[in-house]
Write an enzyme that holds these catalytic residues in place. Structure first.
Site, PDB file in Angstrom:
ATOM      1  N   ALA A 137       1.003  -1.098   0.004  1.00  0.00           N
ATOM      2  CA  ALA A 137      -0.021   0.177   0.116  1.00  0.00           C
ATOM      3  C   ALA A 137       0.909   1.423   0.011  1.00  0.00           C
ATOM      4  O   ALA A 137       0.899   2.076   0.987  1.00  0.00           O
ATOM      5  CB  ALA A 137      -0.877  -0.094   1.051  1.00  0.00           C
TER       6      ALA A 137
ATOM      7  N   HIS B 159       3.038   4.589  -0.623  1.00  0.00           N
ATOM      8  CA  HIS B 159       2.670   5.983  -1.063  1.00  0.00           C
ATOM      9  C   HIS B 159       3.942   6.715  -1.283  1.00  0.00           C
ATOM     10  O   HIS B 159       5.311   5.956  -1.202  1.00  0.00           O
ATOM     11  CB  HIS B 159       1.805   6.428   0.000  1.00  0.00           C
ATOM     12  CG  HIS B 159       2.395   6.535   1.556  1.00  0.00           C
ATOM     13  ND1 HIS B 159       3.461   6.874   1.883  1.00  0.00           N
ATOM     14  CD2 HIS B 159       1.885   5.673   2.360  1.00  0.00           C
ATOM     15  CE1 HIS B 159       3.878   6.544   3.075  1.00  0.00           C
ATOM     16  NE2 HIS B 159       2.788   5.700   3.666  1.00  0.00           N
TER      17      HIS B 159
ATOM     18  N   GLY C 203       5.748   8.721   0.749  1.00  0.00           N
ATOM     19  CA  GLY C 203       6.543   8.333   1.705  1.00  0.00           C
ATOM     20  C   GLY C 203       7.446   7.011   1.549  1.00  0.00           C
ATOM     21  O   GLY C 203       8.498   7.232   1.660  1.00  0.00           O
ATOM     22  N   HIS C 204       7.083   6.057   1.143  1.00  0.00           N
ATOM     23  CA  HIS C 204       7.941   4.787   0.811  1.00  0.00           C
ATOM     24  C   HIS C 204       8.848   4.982  -0.627  1.00  0.00           C
ATOM     25  O   HIS C 204       9.801   4.875  -0.439  1.00  0.00           O
ATOM     26  CB  HIS C 204       6.742   3.831   0.260  1.00  0.00           C
ATOM     27  CG  HIS C 204       5.987   3.072   1.429  1.00  0.00           C
ATOM     28  ND1 HIS C 204       4.633   3.317   1.668  1.00  0.00           N
ATOM     29  CD2 HIS C 204       6.227   2.424   2.690  1.00  0.00           C
ATOM     30  CE1 HIS C 204       4.252   2.783   2.828  1.00  0.00           C
ATOM     31  NE2 HIS C 204       5.168   2.125   2.999  1.00  0.00           N
TER      32      HIS C 204
END
Ligand code: PAF
Length: 283
Positions: A29, A31, A33-34
């Site tokens: 999942a 986003h 940030g990842h």
């Protein structure tokens, strides 16, 4: 980028590496940030002439206390593959549970460092959580044998727990902190934010405002009071909103205690628990 799903496939990929990898463990999942953690991992690999950045995607059942939270954890594999590729990963390893926890084998839970049991923050609110995190991270370190691994600062206690665990295990790998990525309105990115209604999201913005309010104060007590006041404007009573030693997360016994410090907070907003944190020092 290679996408592999089984231990055998990953071992074949790893045998093609000569200098080692940087690991970014995730539960999917993904986003922005990842994506920033993956870019950071890939940049570190280039700088240190390593083979590249490996992203693992595994929703680890042993770290969830609440079965409903585990079963509703979002699964977005195709989008995750695209994000990893665009961010410069060399490999996305998305193993099944039978690869991480092979039937008939016991995958040990490492001895937990004090920062996983003493602070009475996430450790007290999510009993068993850090045992599960340490178990799976240790297992992923054993499988991927990275030279460095990136963990987001948003889960601050997790970051310091993993660093202390890796050190206690004598692992020769660097734990790299990945700065928190925020939406334009200040909300720290999280895979669970998608479950917030627009009303809850507006209330959740008070967490980042509370951290900013804490920055203007000269003592930890004032900083904590400012955080509580900001959260209460949205009717939120946090699980904690507190200033602690940044690496041990132990309480500050006096304002003269040598830093660095961290303001950490967590609050339930609707059906979602939001966590945030920031460096703190007397204004
Ligand atoms: O932060 C997470 O996504 C997870 O706790 C981690 C580190 C991937 C372990 O399952």
């Amino acid at each position: 980028m290679q996408v592999v799903h089984t231990l055998a496939e990953y071992d074949a990929f790893r045998s093609s590496l000569s200098k080692g990898c940087v690991l970014v463990p995730t539960m999917g999942a993904l986003h922005e940030g990842h994506a920033s953690l993956v870019r950071q991992g890939a940049a570190y690999a280039r700088k240190h002439s390593l083979d590249g950045c490996v992203v693992t995607l595994f929703v680890n059942p042993t770290q969830f206390g609440d079965p409903a939270d585990f079963s509703r954890y979002p699964k977005t594999l195709d989008a995750d593959c695209r994000l990893c590729e665009q961010a410069g990963a060399a490999c996305l390893f998305a193993p099944g549970v039978e690869d991480v926890y092979p039937p008939g084998h016991t995958i040990p839970v490492p001895t937990l460092p004090l920062v996983a049991t003493e602070p009475k923050l996430e450790d007290a609110l999510r009993p068993g959580h850090f045992a599960g995190v340490c178990q799976v991270v240790s297992r992923l370190f054993d499988i991927t044998r990275p030279k460095a691994a990136v963990f987001g600062e948003k889960d601050w206690q997790q970051l310091v727990v993993v660093r202390a665990m890796a050190q206690a295990q004598g692992r020769e790998l660097e734990i790299l902190p990945g700065p928190t990525v925020r939406d334009a309105d200040g909300m720290a990115m999280s895979s669970r934010n998608r479950f917030l209604s627009s009303h809850d999201r507006a209330a959740g913005l008070s967490l980042s405002r509370a951290l900013r309010a804490a920055q203007t104060k000269t003592t930890p007590d004032q900083a904590e009071a400012a955080m509580l006041a900001e959260l209460s404007t949205q009717g939120l009573t946090p699980d904690y909103a507190i200033v602690r030693n940044a690496s041990t997360l132990s309480p500050l016994r006096d304002a003269g205690q040598v830093g660095p410090w961290r303001a950490v907070l967590a609050a339930r907003v609707g059906s979602v628990r939001l966590l945030d944190n920031a460096p703190w020092h007397p204004a």
